[in-house]
Write a protein that holds these residues in place. Structure first.
Motif, short mmCIF file in Angstrom:
data_model
loop_
_atom_site.label_atom_id
_atom_site.label_comp_id
_atom_site.label_asym_id
_atom_site.label_seq_id
_atom_site.Cartn_x
_atom_site.Cartn_y
_atom_site.Cartn_z
N GLU A 161 -10.29 8.59 -1.52
CA GLU A 161 -10.64 7.78 -2.94
C GLU A 161 -9.80 6.60 -2.60
O GLU A 161 -8.92 6.38 -1.91
N PRO A 162 -9.93 5.69 -3.43
CA PRO A 162 -9.31 4.56 -3.40
C PRO A 162 -7.71 4.37 -3.13
O PRO A 162 -7.39 3.66 -2.47
N PHE A 176 -11.30 -2.46 8.35
CA PHE A 176 -12.62 -2.68 8.85
C PHE A 176 -13.49 -3.41 7.87
O PHE A 176 -14.73 -3.60 8.08
N ILE A 177 -12.91 -3.19 6.67
CA ILE A 177 -13.95 -4.00 5.54
C ILE A 177 -13.81 -5.42 5.49
O ILE A 177 -12.46 -6.08 5.46
N GLU A 178 -14.66 -6.33 5.67
CA GLU A 178 -14.49 -7.73 5.82
C GLU A 178 -13.80 -8.54 4.75
O GLU A 178 -13.15 -9.20 4.80
N GLU A 179 -14.01 -8.00 3.38
CA GLU A 179 -13.43 -8.80 2.45
C GLU A 179 -11.59 -8.58 2.50
O GLU A 179 -11.19 -9.55 1.98
N GLN A 191 1.25 5.19 0.21
CA GLN A 191 0.45 6.40 0.81
C GLN A 191 1.35 7.23 1.68
O GLN A 191 1.82 6.78 2.61
N GLY A 207 -6.23 7.93 0.99
CA GLY A 207 -6.71 7.77 2.16
C GLY A 207 -6.30 8.71 3.14
O GLY A 207 -6.74 9.87 2.94
N GLU A 252 -20.24 -0.73 1.97
CA GLU A 252 -19.43 -1.59 2.31
C GLU A 252 -20.07 -2.75 3.34
O GLU A 252 -21.14 -2.61 4.01
N HIS A 253 -19.23 -4.05 3.35
CA HIS A 253 -19.61 -5.15 4.30
C HIS A 253 -18.56 -5.02 5.37
O HIS A 253 -17.57 -5.24 5.01
N LYS A 254 -19.02 -4.63 6.40
CA LYS A 254 -18.07 -4.07 7.51
C LYS A 254 -18.22 -4.78 8.69
O LYS A 254 -19.04 -5.65 9.01
N PHE A 273 -15.99 5.06 1.41
CA PHE A 273 -16.08 5.37 2.67
C PHE A 273 -16.90 6.63 3.31
O PHE A 273 -16.47 7.38 3.99
N ARG A 321 0.93 -1.24 0.02
CA ARG A 321 -0.03 0.18 -0.01
C ARG A 321 0.93 1.21 0.00
O ARG A 321 1.58 1.49 1.05
#
Lengths: 600, 600
Positions: B165-166, A419-422, A324, B169, B253-255, B195, A322
């Protein structure tokens, strides 16, 4: 692969810290050579990495499911279990006379760790089977051993442990399940058991339930509990499964994590009584359970190490990938992988050094267990047994507490994606949370550590371990690296401080256990954590000494090991003093206990 | 009720520690009397306890759901939101000229705490609206204020903040969304934002998106970002919603937690461009966001306190009800409620004292904010602004880190039941985990604390706070209770030690920030935690002094407060020294940073 078993560190710990060569010199352990260990671990790593790890996230998304008394397992689990059986993995540490490979615990522990890391939900099943095998080995009749052990050790059947009831969790004195003797020598078992891991499934042809229950004339409390075998299907003379016994699964739990591991409510005896077979003597059930418990608790500690390693691997991979933010030292104009940010590195180093320290401590404990079981000299054996038994609640309690911390840091390293399950980091955070609870909460471990393991022998074993730390402190100072590599001085200072804290706390426990039990027990969990931190730090110091003696072999590995030891000294060991402060002086207990219940 | 707002402690902190009477003396704050405060809190507690708290578990089980661009909210949320609007809660702190009640932040903070405690997923929505309101107040045109503020402040519309944005962050320099100027003075906005909390829903007739984007000629990096209003529906001249703007929700999102709070992916400009209106000046968007950010970050800190209180209340209730095991001191032959076990009490006291300390620190910070905004003397105002701004990253970072610890202990108190989702303790553990991440991770807060808040003024504010601690230390020693109640001496010793640690760390930061930024930043999070622990301990000491001066009023409450202060001294404050050790000496950074990235 999403999980790579850390074979290099495992082998380092086994050979340099836990004395694999000495273990291989014990009678019956001749096969436990470095070559065998390496081969077993490599084979295990393949199975865990390729067969188990890929099922872990899917198992979380598609939990074991209940319909009408049956449990459907998560996708791929049945096939993976067949591979597990074919590989002979269930028999690794069990006696060869019943088909096992009789390898020492030291060698089985890294295997356990990798299985738990790859798929904790899967890994709970073989561990429960191990528990059933050990109970039958310990107290079963020859006929029971002959009937059940070969199937269990082959992995053809699985085992369960049935202790908990709705009103009897940590407090087994309140257990109500009952067993009525029949004329044919069998018993009819009645009662409801909850939290039964892998209590129902169809991956194998039979399930061997070990059940605690009371006989009609049994004394009240824990001295009136007996242990029974209650197979799901009766066993024919030729070993094939016969008709169904009177036990059924009422439901499985909806849990925070470990979702592919079905946690069953089992009902015994709704149709006239489940047929059970007494193991050993009546009213000694809890005693047998306690012997098994040391093994089960040790195994849960290793689960903590496994999941911590998995969470670390995932976080480290993400941090390298990542991109950033700029480097804080201005060393780069472009955005950098986040591992370049000092706090991300701090989090990763915390995760890794905690995991490595707990791994080392648990393998060393396994080695003491092997020496206790196999050393021909009874006095030496007894000494190692004492050390192993002292370490078990620490390996269980501290490795699982740190697993929760490490898994939580793993989420943090991922930022919002965590925090995103995926993403997957959250599953470790959820799965890890059961570890400081089941097989006895950390407080239950701490009670064991204080009472049976510290006070009963007047601190003999505990002080013996401090003497071992003193020898290592001397070796640090005497080493040629002292004064060159600052890790030596850091460990010398902080390990000595930790050792001093631990000594004061042991003395506090010896003084207060009887005179002021509330004060002693209020300090139990802090004592357990302190012991885990200091004894883990001792292993990090021993690791530093070991790598400093053979730097040429594998410089990157040795440099990393030394850096982790250094980090542990400055970042983890200083926690010991904070725990000491919480325990010592009546003030700690006064602060906790002064307030009446109704004020909360 | 599953949640009772702790009004007594809230009023105690407001009046005795955070100077409510002084705040009521500020111009424009005349309404903020004790009576008004008590009335607002009681009204808020009713709404939170009866309307919001009961929806919390159901919202977790039935998360917000996405279908074809629409988001369906969790059961009961729409009705609760109507009640929220009818109660005028959105306008509590906003200017009366746009329909708000203009109450001081000190009074709004306990309200915020109880809303977050009762239903964190619900509570995120009004907080985002607060952010939108503050941005428009800060930089919007008169026309923009007139058009948007009355609706937002009434709660008729909600607001969002669109930063992430993707690929961008924590690092907004990498932001790519773009805005093209049109001849009519509006802009066409294009881009994908992720988010986005409550980014889509139908609870209100409109949603006001505040969006960061780049103009075509904007400089690279963070100095080329502008802020735009992009309403979901265009707004007619009469204020009614017109046609739909070109923004749509692609998914939610699935959190891990906070499941009733929809976290949206928003797509701007797929059909020719979303119409946006520039707020303030071009390229100053990030600057405006930073002003708002202090409020948003403070609010997230209060979320941590809310969820910690909720987790504590649940665990305490369970511990008083669940009967298991004998008392360790032999004081009872029968099984006892588990609160009688010293370790359970230790866990509850840890949860409670951490929560109380964080509550006190955050309300004190709110009071400094009010003094900064309303004190007529510019020098006094500036002084309070400096303190508030120093405290914001600590309130945000430490209150949320401790929330995760407290929620985890809450699971542990429940034992095996804590792992079962129906129990409810696990939800807090899951929900809390986002708090140290969103609105800037703890590391981002720590960077702010080191750079802008500690080094920029050469530690002036930080040293000023230490001087405040010194005064309190003096008051502890001079108090008549010193020598009688051991809590005084315990706080005297451990607060002084914590203060000394904090002083050393501040100096370390001042020395190393420029010369060795990696070392400074590696110590950032430990510094933030240390500051939270010590400043929280300071508030506990002030609370002890306050209750000791008026013991007769409410002896049970005062005794509990003193016991928590005592417990905090021996169990929490000693952690400061461990954090100091991790920060100080180059060794800390060496240990973290010595290892190359590829070794991880």
């Amino acid at each position: 692969m999403t999980y790579h078993a850390p074979i290099k560190d495992m082998m380092f710990v086994m050979t340099r810290l836990a004395g694999l060569d000495d273990i291989a010199g014990l009678p019956g352990c001749e096969d436990a050579t470095r070559e065998t260990a390496q081969a077993v671990l490599e084979e295990g790593a393949k199975f865990c990495g390729h067969a188990l790890a890929p099922l872990n996230a899917a198992g979380d998304r598609h939990p074991a499911a209940y319909t009408n008394g049956d449990v459907t397992v998560s996708p791929g689990f049945e096939q993976a279990f067949r591979q597990f059986v074919e590989g002979g993995w269930q028999g690794l540490i069990h006696p060869s006379e019943f088909g096992g490979q009789a390898l020492p615990k030291l060698l089985a522990t890294p295997w356990l760790e990798m299985m738990k890391a790859a798929n904790l939900s899967f890994g709970t099943c073989p561990s429960l089977t191990d528990g059933a095998i050990e109970a039958i080995l310990l107290a079963g009749s020859e006929e029971q051993k002959r009937r059940y052990l070969p199937k269990l050790i082959a992995g053809e059947w699985t085992g369960t442990m049935n202790l908990t009831e709705p009103q009897a969790g940590s407090d087994l004195a309140m257990l109500r399940a009952r067993a009525e003797p029949q004329d044919d020598g069998t018993y009819r078992v009645f009662g409801t058991k909850i939290f039964i891991t892998w209590g129902e499934h169809r991956m194998t042809k039979n399930i061997v339930h070990l059940v605690l229950a009371r006989l009609p004339d049994a004394p009240a409390g824990v001295k009136g509990i007996s242990l029974f075998i209650v197979p799901k299907f009766f066993v024919n003379e030729d070993g094939s499964p016969g008709p169904r016994n009177d036990v059924r699964c009422l439901s499985i739990e909806h849990k925070l994590g470990l979702k592919a591991s079905p946690t069953a409510v089992l009902q015994f005896g709704d149709n006239g009584g489940a047929t059970g077979y007494l193991i050993g003597e009546a009213n000694r059930g809890l005693e047998y359970m306690f012997v098994m418990m040391n093994a089960a608790r040790f195994s849960v500690g290793v689960q903590g190490i496994g999941i911590a390693e998995r969470a670390y691997q995932k976080a480290a991979a993400y941090a390298k990938e990542r991109v950033q933010g700029r480097a804080v030292d201005g060393s780069s104009d472009a955005a950098v992988p986040i591992i370049r940010h000092p706090d991300v590195k701090r989090m990763l180093a915390t995760m890794r050094s905690l995991t490595e320290s707990a791994r080392a401590l648990s393998y060393v404990a396994a080695s003491h267990s092997d020496l206790a079981h196999r050393h021909p000299d009874a006095a030496v054996s007894a000494q190692h047994r004492g050390i192993y038994e002292y370490l078990v609640p620490i390996v269980k309690g501290w490795s699982t507490e740190l697993a929760v911390e490490v898994a939580s840091l793993g989420v943090q390293v991922h930022g919002g994606m965590g925090f995103i399950e995926e993403t997957g980091a959250a599953q470790y955070y959820r799965d890890a949370r059961i570890l400081p609870i089941y097989e006895g909460t950390t407080a239950i471990q701490a009670n064991d550590l204080i009472g049976r393991k510290t006070v009963r022998d007047d601190g003999a074993v505990a002080y013996g371990l401090l003497a071992g730390i003193d020898r290592t402190l001397g070796e640090l100072e005497a080493h040629a690296g002292y004064g060159k590599n600052p890790a030596f001085a850091a460990l010398r200072v902080h390990l000595a401080a930790g050792r001093a804290s631990m000594a004061k706390v042991i003395e506090f426990m010896l003084v207060h256990f009887r005179s002021d039990p509330n004060a002693a027990f209020a300090g139990g969990v802090p004592y357990l954590k302190l012991a885990g931190i200091v004894l883990g730090g001792w292993q990090m110091a021993r690791a530093l000494l070991a790598v400093s003696d053979q730097e040429a072999d594998d410089p990157a590995f040795h440099r990393a090991k030394a850096a982790m030891a250094h980090f542990y000294a400055t970042h983890i060991l200083p926690r010991a003093a904070a725990l000491e402060a919480a325990i010592l002086g009546a003030s700690g207990a006064e602060g906790v206990l002064a307030l009446p219940d109704e004020s909360f």
